[in-house]
Design a protein around this motif. Structure first.
Motif, PDB file in Angstrom:
ATOM      1  N   ALA A 113      -7.531  -0.583  -7.452  1.00 17.90           N
ATOM      2  CA  ALA A 113      -6.423  -1.358  -6.876  1.00 17.90           C
ATOM      3  C   ALA A 113      -5.070  -0.703  -7.133  1.00 17.90           C
ATOM      4  CB  ALA A 113      -6.435  -2.777  -7.444  1.00 17.90           C
ATOM      5  N   ASP A 114      -4.911  -0.045  -8.289  1.00 19.82           N
ATOM      6  CA  ASP A 114      -3.571   0.437  -8.643  1.00 19.82           C
ATOM      7  C   ASP A 114      -3.122   1.629  -7.806  1.00 19.82           C
ATOM      8  OD1 ASP A 114      -5.360   2.216  -9.756  1.00 19.82           O
ATOM      9  OD2 ASP A 114      -4.375   2.332 -11.713  1.00 19.82           O
ATOM     10  N   THR A 115      -4.053   2.331  -7.178  1.00 20.02           N
ATOM     11  CA  THR A 115      -3.675   3.485  -6.352  1.00 20.02           C
ATOM     12  C   THR A 115      -3.920   3.257  -4.863  1.00 20.02           C
ATOM     13  OG1 THR A 115      -5.882   4.436  -6.742  1.00 20.02           O
ATOM     14  CG2 THR A 115      -4.098   5.149  -8.205  1.00 20.02           C
ATOM     15  N   TYR A 116      -4.435   2.087  -4.499  1.00 20.41           N
ATOM     16  CA  TYR A 116      -4.814   1.869  -3.102  1.00 20.41           C
ATOM     17  C   TYR A 116      -3.623   1.973  -2.152  1.00 20.41           C
ATOM     18  CZ  TYR A 116      -5.997  -0.347   1.278  1.00 20.41           C
ATOM     19  OH  TYR A 116      -6.137  -0.596   2.621  1.00 20.41           O
ATOM     20  N   GLU A 117      -2.554   1.201  -2.406  1.00 22.63           N
ATOM     21  CA  GLU A 117      -1.436   1.141  -1.464  1.00 22.63           C
ATOM     22  C   GLU A 117      -0.783   2.508  -1.275  1.00 22.63           C
ATOM     23  OE1 GLU A 117      -0.593  -1.140   0.505  1.00 22.63           O
ATOM     24  OE2 GLU A 117      -1.626  -2.910  -0.249  1.00 22.63           O
ATOM     25  N   GLU A 118      -0.527   3.195  -2.367  1.00 25.73           N
ATOM     26  CA  GLU A 118       0.135   4.495  -2.266  1.00 25.73           C
ATOM     27  C   GLU A 118      -0.736   5.502  -1.527  1.00 25.73           C
ATOM     28  OE1 GLU A 118       2.160   7.945  -5.104  1.00 25.73           O
ATOM     29  OE2 GLU A 118       1.339   6.119  -5.997  1.00 25.73           O
ATOM     30  N   ASN A 119      -2.010   5.535  -1.846  1.00 23.86           N
ATOM     31  CA  ASN A 119      -2.902   6.473  -1.162  1.00 23.86           C
ATOM     32  C   ASN A 119      -3.023   6.147   0.314  1.00 23.86           C
ATOM     33  OD1 ASN A 119      -3.375   7.896  -3.494  1.00 23.86           O
ATOM     34  ND2 ASN A 119      -5.336   6.925  -3.951  1.00 23.86           N
ATOM     35  N   PHE A 120      -3.112   4.849   0.622  1.00 26.74           N
ATOM     36  CA  PHE A 120      -3.230   4.461   2.028  1.00 26.74           C
ATOM     37  C   PHE A 120      -1.954   4.826   2.794  1.00 26.74           C
ATOM     38  CE2 PHE A 120      -2.978   1.296   5.512  1.00 26.74           C
ATOM     39  CZ  PHE A 120      -4.143   1.650   6.184  1.00 26.74           C
ATOM     40  N   ARG A 121      -0.817   4.539   2.186  1.00 27.31           N
ATOM     41  CA  ARG A 121       0.468   4.823   2.849  1.00 27.31           C
ATOM     42  C   ARG A 121       0.624   6.316   3.107  1.00 27.31           C
ATOM     43  NH1 ARG A 121       3.185   2.222  -0.515  1.00 27.31           N
ATOM     44  NH2 ARG A 121       3.800   3.937  -1.895  1.00 27.31           N
ATOM     45  N   ASN A 122       0.115   7.135   2.187  1.00 25.60           N
ATOM     46  CA  ASN A 122       0.284   8.589   2.304  1.00 25.60           C
ATOM     47  C   ASN A 122      -0.921   9.284   2.924  1.00 25.60           C
ATOM     48  OD1 ASN A 122       2.900   8.677   1.114  1.00 25.60           O
ATOM     49  ND2 ASN A 122       1.961   8.382  -0.902  1.00 25.60           N
ATOM     50  N   HIS A 123      -1.832   8.498   3.520  1.00 27.63           N
ATOM     51  CA  HIS A 123      -3.012   9.058   4.198  1.00 27.63           C
ATOM     52  C   HIS A 123      -3.855   9.912   3.244  1.00 27.63           C
ATOM     53  CE1 HIS A 123      -1.697   7.960   8.374  1.00 27.63           C
ATOM     54  NE2 HIS A 123      -0.536   7.917   7.745  1.00 27.63           N
ATOM     55  N   LEU A 124      -3.953   9.487   2.005  1.00 26.97           N
ATOM     56  CA  LEU A 124      -4.744  10.210   1.014  1.00 26.97           C
ATOM     57  C   LEU A 124      -6.085   9.513   0.798  1.00 26.97           C
ATOM     58  CD1 LEU A 124      -1.968  10.887  -1.644  1.00 26.97           C
ATOM     59  CD2 LEU A 124      -2.925  12.533  -0.016  1.00 26.97           C
ATOM     60  N   PRO A 125      -7.101  10.260   0.380  1.00 25.96           N
ATOM     61  CA  PRO A 125      -8.388   9.613   0.084  1.00 25.96           C
ATOM     62  C   PRO A 125      -8.229   8.597  -1.041  1.00 25.96           C
ATOM     63  CG  PRO A 125      -8.612  12.013   0.155  1.00 25.96           C
ATOM     64  CD  PRO A 125      -7.153  11.719   0.176  1.00 25.96           C
ATOM     65  N   GLN A 126      -9.014   7.541  -0.975  1.00 24.13           N
ATOM     66  CA  GLN A 126      -8.972   6.530  -2.020  1.00 24.13           C
ATOM     67  C   GLN A 126      -9.800   6.965  -3.224  1.00 24.13           C
ATOM     68  OE1 GLN A 126      -7.130   3.856  -2.238  1.00 24.13           O
ATOM     69  NE2 GLN A 126      -6.233   4.101  -0.200  1.00 24.13           N
ATOM     70  N   LYS A 127      -9.291   6.655  -4.400  1.00 23.27           N
ATOM     71  CA  LYS A 127     -10.109   6.796  -5.598  1.00 23.27           C
ATOM     72  C   LYS A 127     -11.109   5.649  -5.581  1.00 23.27           C
ATOM     73  CE  LYS A 127     -10.027   6.982 -10.642  1.00 23.27           C
ATOM     74  NZ  LYS A 127      -9.262   6.704 -11.875  1.00 23.27           N
ATOM     75  N   GLN A 128     -12.374   5.978  -5.574  1.00 27.23           N
ATOM     76  CA  GLN A 128     -13.364   4.931  -5.434  1.00 27.23           C
ATOM     77  C   GLN A 128     -14.529   5.118  -6.388  1.00 27.23           C
ATOM     78  OE1 GLN A 128     -16.078   5.088  -1.922  1.00 27.23           O
ATOM     79  NE2 GLN A 128     -14.565   6.510  -1.100  1.00 27.23           N
ATOM     80  N   LEU A 129     -15.166   4.014  -6.668  1.00 26.32           N
ATOM     81  CA  LEU A 129     -16.382   4.000  -7.447  1.00 26.32           C
ATOM     82  C   LEU A 129     -17.480   3.404  -6.578  1.00 26.32           C
ATOM     83  CD1 LEU A 129     -15.138   2.894 -10.960  1.00 26.32           C
ATOM     84  CD2 LEU A 129     -16.168   5.067 -10.366  1.00 26.32           C
TER      85      LEU A 129
END
Length: 313
Positions: A223-239
Motif C-alpha cells: 500500500a505504501d508505494t502503490y500511489e506513487e508507482n501508479f502515478r509514475n507508470h512504474l511496476p508495483q511492488k507485489q507479493l
C-alpha cells in the motif's frame, strides 16, 4: 497420479494435485498435505521451494478462521504447519475469481484490445494496475490438469453446472470474502488486488473450500508505494506468485508446447522462498518459524488428529 506417500486409517481415496496431496478418509474427511512443489502456467516447476507448503497452509488456515463468520468452511484442524484436515465437500466446477484492480490476466486481456472478460465489461481508458470502479467476478472452469478456462455467469447457468440460486449465493459470498480480505490486507499495509475462491456443498450447505488469500491464489500490492508507482507508470511492488510467472515469461516460458522451463538456480529457489516467507510475516504479523517433519512424524500427527474425529484403524 503417482502413488501416495501415506495410507491413513479408513482411507478411501487419494489425489495428487499440482502442489498438494489430498487423502480422503471414510468418505467424510480430507487430509491435505501441502508440499513445497510450485506450479505456474499449470506446469509443476522442477525444483521445490523450501517452506512454501508451510507458508501456504498457515496463511490459508489463518484466513479461513478469520472469514468463518461470513461463510462456513471446510477446515477442522491443522495438526502440523503444512497439514490441514477438514470436511469433504462436493466441489462446484468453477472458481470464483474476484478482481479489484486491472492486473495480471485481466490486464493482459485488456491490453490485447478486448474490453470484456467472462461477460464482464471493462471501461475504456484504464491502465495496468488501475483500481476498478467496483470489484468484479470473472469465473473460470476448474481443471484438475491443464489450463483453467475463462467462463461467464451466463455460460455457467446455461450449461447447468450450478443452479442460479447456488451461483447467486456464491457471488454474494465471494464479494463479502473479498471485502474482508481487503480489510485484513489493509491492516497489514497491503492491498488485496485479486484472488480466487472455491466452494463446495455438504449436507445441502455451501462451504468455502481449498485455500484462501494465499500468495498462490491471490495478488497483493504494498500500500505504501502503490500511489506513487501508479502515478509514475512504474511496476508495483507485489507479493504474489506473479513474480514467478514474470520470471518465467522473461525467460521465454508460458507453458506453451515446446517452451523450455528456464534453469532454477539455488539463488532463484532461495529468492522465491524468501518472497513466500515475507508474505506470511507481512500478512499475519507473526515471525515465520521454519519447521521440518519426517514422514513418521506426519503420519503420527495425522492419525492422532483423525482419532479425535473418531477415525481409527
Amino acid at each position: 497420479m503417482s502413488a501416495e506417500t501415506f495410507h491413513f486409517p479408513k482411507q478411501t481415496g487419494f489425489y495428487r494435485g499440482k502442489v498438494r496431496d489430498v487423502y480422503e478418509i471414510d468418505h467424510r474427511y480430507l487430509v491435505m498435505i501441502v508440499s513445497d512443489r510450485i506450479s505456474a502456467f499449470d506446469v509443476i516447476l522442477p525444483r521445490p521451494i523450501p517452506y512454501k507448503g508451510q507458508v501456504l497452509n498457515q496463511i490459508a488456515a489463518f484466513m479461513l478462521r478469520a472469514t468463518s463468520p461470513i461463510v462456513p468452511n471446510w477446515l477442522i484442524d491443522t495438526p502440523l504447519p503444512h497439514v490441514s484436515i477438514g470436511y469433504k465437500c462436493d466441489p462446484f466446477p468453477v472458481e470464483m475469481v474476484v478482481r479489484g484492480y486491472l492486473a495480471g490476466h485481466a490486464w493482459r486481456v485488456y491490453k490485447s484490445g478486448k474490453r470484456e472478460l467472462c461477460g464482464v465489461k471493462f471501461p475504456e481508458g484504464l491502465r495496468e494496475n488501475a483500481p476498478l470502479p467496483e470489484p468484479v467476478i470473472t469465473p473460470t472452469t476448474k481443471a484438475h490438469s491443464g489450463h483453467d478456462e475463462d467462463v461467464s455467469r451466463e455460460q455457467i447457468l446455461q450449461q447447468g453446472w450450478i443452479s442460479e440460486a447456488d451461483y447467486s449465493q456464491m457471488e454474494t459470498y465471494a464479494l463479502q470474502l473479498f471485502r474482508e480480505g481487503q480489510r485484513l490486507a489493509h491492516a497489514r499495509g497491503l492491498i488485496l488486488v485479486d484472488t480466487k475462491y472455491e466452494f463446495g456443498k455438504k449436507d445441502n450447505q455451501i462451504y468455502l473450500i481449498d485455500e484462501v488469500h494465499t500468495p498462490d491464489s491471490s495478488r497483493y500490492f504494498y500500500a505504501d508505494t502503490y500511489e506513487e508507482n501508479f502515478r509514475n507508470h512504474l511496476p508495483q511492488k507485489q507479493l504474489s506468485k506473479e513474480f514467478v510467472r514474470e520470471w518465467l515469461m522473461q525467460n521465454g516460458f508460458q507453458g506453451r508446447p515446446g517452451d523450455q522451463i528456464p534453469e532454477m538456480t539455488d539463488e532463484h529457489v532461495q529468492h522465491f522462498s524468501q518472497r513466500y516467507i515475507e508474505l506470511y510475516e507481512q500478512l499475519t504479523g507473526q515471525p515465520f518459524q521454519p519447521q521440518s517433519f519426517s514422514d513418521r512424524e506426519v503420519y503420527e500427527a495425522v492419525t492422532e488428529a483423525l482419532r479425535k474425529l473418531g477415525i481409527s484403524a
